[in-house]
Design an enzyme around this catalytic site. Sequence first.
Site, short mmCIF file in Angstrom:
data_model
loop_
_atom_site.label_atom_id
_atom_site.label_comp_id
_atom_site.label_asym_id
_atom_site.label_seq_id
_atom_site.Cartn_x
_atom_site.Cartn_y
_atom_site.Cartn_z
N GLY A 8 72.09 -61.82 87.17
CA GLY A 8 72.98 -62.38 86.16
C GLY A 8 74.43 -62.26 86.56
O GLY A 8 74.78 -62.05 87.73
N GLY A 102 72.35 -73.60 82.72
CA GLY A 102 72.11 -72.35 83.43
C GLY A 102 70.63 -72.02 83.50
O GLY A 102 69.91 -72.12 82.50
N ASP A 104 69.11 -69.30 83.70
CA ASP A 104 68.69 -68.19 82.82
C ASP A 104 68.41 -68.71 81.41
O ASP A 104 67.42 -68.29 80.78
CB ASP A 104 69.74 -67.08 82.81
N THR A 127 76.89 -61.19 79.39
CA THR A 127 78.30 -61.38 79.72
C THR A 127 78.88 -62.51 78.89
O THR A 127 80.00 -62.43 78.38
CB THR A 127 78.45 -61.68 81.22
#
Length: 247
Positions: A8, A102, A104, A127
Site C-alpha cells: 500500500g 486503484g 486495492d 493513508t
Amino acid sequence: MILLVDIGNSYLKWTVAERGAIAETRYLDYRAANFAAGLAEAWAGLAEPEAIGLAAVAAPDAVESVLRLGRSLWPRAHWVRPVSAGQAFGVASAYRKPEKLGVDRWLAMIGARHAYPGANCIVDCGTAITVDFVAADGRHQGGLICPGLRLMKQALAVNTHALPVAAGAGAVGLAADTDAAIDSGVLWAAAGLIETALRRQNQHYRLVLTGGDAAVLAQQLAGDRVLDSQLVFKGLWHYCIAAECGG
C-alpha cells in the site's frame, strides 16, 4: 499454499492462504531503514508458495525490491499481479477508464462481493479513505476519495503555525485542548463523509470497513457495520485461484 502480498501507500502487508482459509496478516513499514532485512527474515521461514499474488499501489522501487526478494527465495513460484478491469469475478467497474481505478479498491470490491452478498458500501480507511458503492448485482456505482486520518493531521501541521500532529488524544468530542480538538475533528470529518455518502443513496447499503484505521473510525459511526481487514487479500485470492486453474 498461496502467498498474498499487498503493498500500500504506507505498509507492506502479507498473509498466506491454504484451502480457502486466509491466515493472520503481518505488516512491515517499507520506508524503514531495516525493511529489506526484516522482510527477508520473515519470508525465509515460509514454505515455498505455489503462487504469489501481488497487489501494489506503492512506488515502483518498493515493488521492485519485493519482487527481487520473492524471486530469489522462490524462483519456481508463479506470480499473479492483477490490474483493475472493466469486469471480473462478478464486479463491473463504474470507471470510464477502469485501469485508472486503484487495484486495492478493485480487489476490495471483489472481496466484499463474495464475502458479503448484497449491496455494499466499502470503505478503506488507510493513508487515503476511499468509499465505493457496489450494488447487489455487482455493478460499481462509483466512489469517493479523501485524505486519511493521519494525512488530515499532517495537512494541519504543514499548513498552519504551531499545530503538531496529534498522536491520539483519548476521548472524542468537543475538546478543551488543541491535540484533542484535532484528533476529534479529523475523526468526525471522516465519519461525516461516510455517513453523508450513505444517506444520499436511494437504497440501503451494508457498510464494510477495512484498512488500518477501520476499527477507530467504526467507533464514530452509527448503525450496523462490518469490519474486515482482509478484503484486498480476499479479492487477490480469487485472481490467484483463477490463474492456478488456468482461468
